[in-house]
Every structure is written in C-alpha cells, then in structure tokens.
Write a protein that holds these residues in place. Sequence first.
Motif, short mmCIF file in Angstrom:
data_model
loop_
_atom_site.label_atom_id
_atom_site.label_comp_id
_atom_site.label_asym_id
_atom_site.label_seq_id
_atom_site.Cartn_x
_atom_site.Cartn_y
_atom_site.Cartn_z
N ALA A 79 39.02 41.39 37.97
CA ALA A 79 40.23 42.09 38.41
C ALA A 79 39.95 43.09 39.52
CB ALA A 79 40.89 42.81 37.22
N ARG A 80 38.71 43.49 39.71
CA ARG A 80 38.36 44.45 40.75
C ARG A 80 37.98 43.77 42.07
NH1 ARG A 80 37.18 49.62 38.92
NH2 ARG A 80 37.54 49.88 36.69
N ASN A 81 38.06 42.46 42.09
CA ASN A 81 37.67 41.70 43.28
C ASN A 81 38.88 40.96 43.82
OD1 ASN A 81 36.61 39.85 45.14
ND2 ASN A 81 34.71 39.58 43.99
N PHE A 82 39.32 41.33 45.03
CA PHE A 82 40.53 40.73 45.59
C PHE A 82 40.40 39.22 45.76
CE2 PHE A 82 43.32 39.43 49.07
CZ PHE A 82 44.54 39.95 48.62
N TYR A 83 39.18 38.75 46.02
CA TYR A 83 38.98 37.31 46.17
C TYR A 83 39.38 36.55 44.92
CZ TYR A 83 36.57 32.86 46.90
OH TYR A 83 36.29 31.53 47.03
N TRP A 84 39.28 37.20 43.76
CA TRP A 84 39.58 36.56 42.49
C TRP A 84 40.99 36.90 41.99
CZ3 TRP A 84 36.18 33.32 39.73
CH2 TRP A 84 34.93 33.16 40.32
N LEU A 85 41.86 37.35 42.88
CA LEU A 85 43.20 37.79 42.47
C LEU A 85 43.97 36.69 41.75
CD1 LEU A 85 45.61 39.73 42.43
CD2 LEU A 85 46.18 38.95 44.74
N ASN A 86 44.06 35.49 42.35
CA ASN A 86 44.82 34.42 41.72
C ASN A 86 44.15 33.94 40.43
OD1 ASN A 86 46.85 34.41 43.63
ND2 ASN A 86 45.86 32.89 44.92
N VAL A 87 42.82 33.95 40.41
CA VAL A 87 42.11 33.60 39.18
C VAL A 87 42.45 34.61 38.09
CG1 VAL A 87 39.85 33.32 38.09
CG2 VAL A 87 40.23 32.46 40.41
#
Length: 352
Positions: free
Chosen positions: A133-141
């Motif tokens: 949740a702290r990584n924008f790259y993983w937002l959709n995940v």
Amino acid sequence: DLFFSREASKSATVRRHVDLLKDIHRYLGWMLHADAETNKRRANGRIAATDLKTHLQSYLERERYDVEVVSDIFDAMLERVVMIVSRVQGTYEFEVQPLREYFAARYLYDTASYSPPGGERSGTKPDRFDAIARNFYWLNVTRFFCGCFSKGELLDLVERVKDLVADPLLGRTRFPVTLGAMLLSDWVFAQTPKAVAELSEALSSREALRRLMPSNLYYRNDRAVRIPLQCGGSTIVERAFEVVEDNQTPSDVVDRLSEFIRENTTSERVEQCWLAAASRNLQGNIARWLWLGGRLGALSNVPKDEIQIVLGSGLLSKEVLSLLFEAGRYDCCFTSEAHTEMLTSLGSVRIS
C-alpha cells in the motif's frame, strides 16, 4: 454405476487442473508484476518461453505436483486459457495489465501466512497490505488485494488505511487519502458500516479534503474521486460543504472543492445544501452565498422564488446585482426600476 463413477473421476481431475491453472496464473501475476517493477527495461511484464517453463516446473515442484504435467499445463495456458498471450515472438505476457495485477493480488492474499497466538509468523495479510500500500506502483494490486478481504477482516484493514493517512511522511501526500477514497468507491468496506464510517471520518478533515479534491481543474485526468453516497460519500460531501461555506476558505480551494462536491453527489443535493447555507454559515452574507452558488453550479438552476426568499424585497447592493447578472439570473436582477438603473451603469464588481 461404473460409468458415473468414471465420469465423476474425470470431473474431479478436470477441476483439479482448473484449480491448478488458476494457482499458476496467480503465481505468474505476482512474479511478472514484481519483475516488471525491478527490471523495467528488460522485463516489462513479459517472460521468455524457456523461462516460463522453468518457472512452471519450479512452482510445481515446490507445490508437490507431478512435474511431468508441465507441458500439458503450458499448452493449456497458451491454447485454452487466453489470459496469457504472445505479442512478441518467443515471449509471453498477460493479455492486459489489470489481469496481471488482479492475479498478483490473489496470490498475495491466498498465500498469506496464518499467525495464531504462540505461533506468530510474518507475511500475514496485514503485513502484505502495509508493504504494497505504500508503493504507488502496486496501487491497483492493493485495490484488488483489499477487495479479497472478508467481512471479519475489514475493521483491521480500515485501521491500516487510517494509519497511512496519519503517517507523518506519506500522510503529507495525496496518495493515502486517494487510496482510501478508491477503496470506498470500490465498495471494499460495504459489508461493515462501522468500517465505512471510520474511514469516511478520516477522509473528512480539512487537510484530507484538500488532498482529495483535484489539483488542476483544467487537466482531464485529474478529476475528483467519486465515492458512492452509501459508502461514506454522504459524510465526506457534508464536510466538504462546511469547508466551502467557511468565509476563510480561499477561492481557489472553493473552486476545486466545489468540483469534488459536484462529482460526488447529485445536482439536487447540491442545490438543497446551497439554499440551506443561506441560513447557516453564510447567513447575512448574500454576496458570498451567491458567489458560492455560482461555483457549485446551483445559482443558475434554482427557481427564482427560492432565491428571492433569501434576497428579500429590499434594495440589493451593486455587488449582489453584479453576481446575479454574471450568472445570467436576469429574472432576479430586473425586479425594480432602481435595480434596472443600477445595472445600466454597473461596472465589473468583484468580491474580496
């Protein structure tokens, strides 16, 4: 009886293969998404055919499956299940990125550790949420991952989101409140009204609202997040109205917060709240009330009779007449000879 037992056996085998295909897609989704983040130039979410078979074999060995079925599984993935495709010769990838993100989320959720009292382990669902949740790259995940949570897990999840919003560093950015709003708009917490209430309260502070509203009204991709009224939107919109009614709120904030309000409720509700503001925070400040009505898009739609109740029957100021005239409310301007004379000689009037 023998026939049906054979068919039942075949059916069970098919189900096992289908379940295995699902598990493999989840594993590959996680592996390819992680690889695409760390090796963007080389990977880009793709994997060579030889590497794909190697990973399949490694996965089957780790899960104690018969590695002799690798070829069958490989063919099934590429010929019968169209989620894995080959766009570049010799490589394979998910047909669209959201599919990869969804399967990555399912893998993270399904393989999370169980940590009972006395047998504590890391890698639990809350641990994994805190990580991605702290990584924008993983937002959709993260959004897909949260959508997997069951009713009994939602109160803990909402506490995790609130921790992000209150984080001394990350909480200064738009990311945590935007994520929280997205989860509300995804109906993640709909099964637990208490979780909805807690998160909507956390997103209703003045600072949170400033981060929820669009930062640029003229950039089409920077629109306000839409939160269903049943999922906390009504609470957040109500608080947003309180902020725009505040005389101390700067005009640029009013403009962007008005856009957020229009995106998150009906025009009828906007008009009702605007009319009610005349007897609340904006009582006695007709110019500010009309100016706000123009920003909210309510001034041009509310019937004349309802506006006249607020304006009264007395002589209106030049400032008020100017605002009505600029909004095209001529029916409220030319109500007396005095107003007509004032309008004919009226220059541009601005409110401070």
